[in-house]
Motif scaffolding. Structure first.
Motif, short mmCIF file in Angstrom:
data_model
loop_
_atom_site.label_atom_id
_atom_site.label_comp_id
_atom_site.label_asym_id
_atom_site.label_seq_id
_atom_site.Cartn_x
_atom_site.Cartn_y
_atom_site.Cartn_z
N MET A 1 0.84 -1.19 0.00
CA MET A 1 0.00 0.00 0.00
C MET A 1 0.88 1.25 0.00
N LYS A 2 0.47 2.25 -0.74
CA LYS A 2 1.19 3.51 -0.80
C LYS A 2 0.34 4.58 -0.11
N VAL A 3 0.92 5.22 0.89
CA VAL A 3 0.16 6.13 1.74
C VAL A 3 0.79 7.51 1.73
N LEU A 4 -0.04 8.54 1.67
CA LEU A 4 0.40 9.92 1.86
C LEU A 4 -0.09 10.38 3.22
N VAL A 5 0.85 10.79 4.08
CA VAL A 5 0.52 11.31 5.41
C VAL A 5 0.56 12.83 5.35
N VAL A 6 -0.60 13.46 5.54
CA VAL A 6 -0.69 14.92 5.55
C VAL A 6 -0.83 15.35 7.00
N GLU A 7 0.27 15.79 7.58
CA GLU A 7 0.33 16.09 9.01
C GLU A 7 1.40 17.16 9.25
N CYS A 27 5.50 5.12 2.22
CA CYS A 27 4.86 6.21 2.96
C CYS A 27 5.53 7.53 2.59
N GLU A 28 4.74 8.46 2.05
CA GLU A 28 5.23 9.80 1.73
C GLU A 28 4.63 10.80 2.71
N LEU A 29 5.34 11.91 2.92
CA LEU A 29 4.91 12.91 3.89
C LEU A 29 4.65 14.26 3.24
N ALA A 30 3.63 14.95 3.74
CA ALA A 30 3.36 16.34 3.37
C ALA A 30 3.01 17.08 4.64
#
Length: 227
Positions: A1-7, A27-30
Motif C-alpha cells: 500500500m502507498k500512503v500519503l501522510v498529511v500532518e 509512505c510519503e509525507l506532506a
C-alpha cells in the motif's frame, strides 16, 4: 500500500512514517496544504491520512479538492478529540473513516487496511483471479494452491497488476507505487523489468499462465483475457 501522510507535526508524521515503513508500506509525507495538493496532483496513493488542522489551510478543503480532481484514494481523517463537527463534515465530504488524536499506531494501521480492502479489494483480504490467489493479510501468493516463493516487492507488484488488470501501467508508475516518489529522479527503471522477469519466472514454474504483457515503449499490462 502507498500512503500519503498529511500532518503538520513533524514528530507525529515521522512516527507514522517509521511505523508504516516497518510494516512494509511506501509512505510519503506532506507537512502543509500546498505540499499535499502538489503531491496529490503528481502522484497516486492508495490511502491518504489527512489531518484537518494544517498551517496553511483546512484538511476538509483538501478533501474537496480531491473530489473535484477525481482522486480516488481512500481517506482516513485525523481529528482532534472533541471535533465532532469536523468528523461529520469530513465523512460527508468523502472521507472513508476517522481516527481521533491521540491514537495508537496499530489502530491506525488497522483502519488503513480496512479502507484499502473496501476501496481496492471489494472488502476482502483474499484476491482471486483464475488460478492466482493473493492473501493481503499473510502476504502469500499461490497458483492452484501451490504457494509461491516470492519477495514482498514481488507480492506487491503482482497485487498491483491484478488490481489494475487490463490497464497499461507505465514503468514509472510501477516504480513510484512500489518504491516511492523519489524514483521520479532516476535515469531509468530497469529494476522494474527485473522484478517483472522474476515474477513471470516464478509463476511459470508453478504452471501459472503468463498474464503479464509487455507494452513496448509504455510499460506492462495484466491481460485478464488470456486463458
Amino acid at each position: 500500500m502507498k500512503v500519503l501522510v498529511v500532518e503538520d507535526s513533524k514528530e507525529i508524521a515521522s512516527s507514522i512514517h517509521d511505523f508504516l515503513f516497518r510494516e512494509g508500506y511506501i509512505c510519503e509525507l506532506a507537512y502543509s496544504f500546498d505540499e499535499a495538493q502538489e503531491k496529490l496532483l503528481l502522484y497516486s496513493y492508495d490511502c491518504v491520512l489527512l489531518d484537518i488542522m494544517l498551517p496553511d489551510g483546512n484538511g476538509l478543503e483538501l478533501l474537496k479538492f480531491m473530489k473535484e480532481q477525481g482522486i480516488q484514494s481512500g481517506v482516513l481523517i485525523i481529528s482532534a478529540k472533541d471535533a465532532m463537527d469536523d468528523k461529520i463534515r469530513g465523512l460527508e465530504g468523502g472521507g472513508d473513516d476517522y481516527i481521533t488524536k491521540p491514537f495508537h499506531l496499530p489502530e491506525l494501521h488497522a483502519r488503513l487496511r480496512a479502507i484499502y480492502r473496501r476501496k481496492k479489494l471489494s472488502g476482502s483480504n483474499i484476491i482471486t483471479f483464475n488460478e492466482i490467489t493473493l492473501n493481503t493479510d499473510t502476504l502469500e501468493a499461490s497458483i492452484n494452491g501451490l504457494l509461491l516463493d516470492i519477495t514482498r516487492k514481488e507480492f506487491d507488484l503482482l497485487l498491483y497488476l491484478v488490481v489494475n488488470k487490463n490497464r497499461v501501467l507505465s514503468r514509472q508508475s510501477i516504480a513510484t507505487h512500489l518504491w516511492g516518489d523519489y524514483t521520479d529522479n532516476l535515469a531509468n527503471f530497469d529494476f522494474v523489468y527485473q522484478h517483472i522477469k522474476n515474477l513471470r519466472k516464478k509463476i511459470s514454474a508453478a504452471n501459472g499462465a503468463d498474464y503479464i504483457d509487455t507494452v513496448y515503449g509504455l510499460g506492462y499490462k495484466f491481460n485478464a483475457s488470456k486463458v
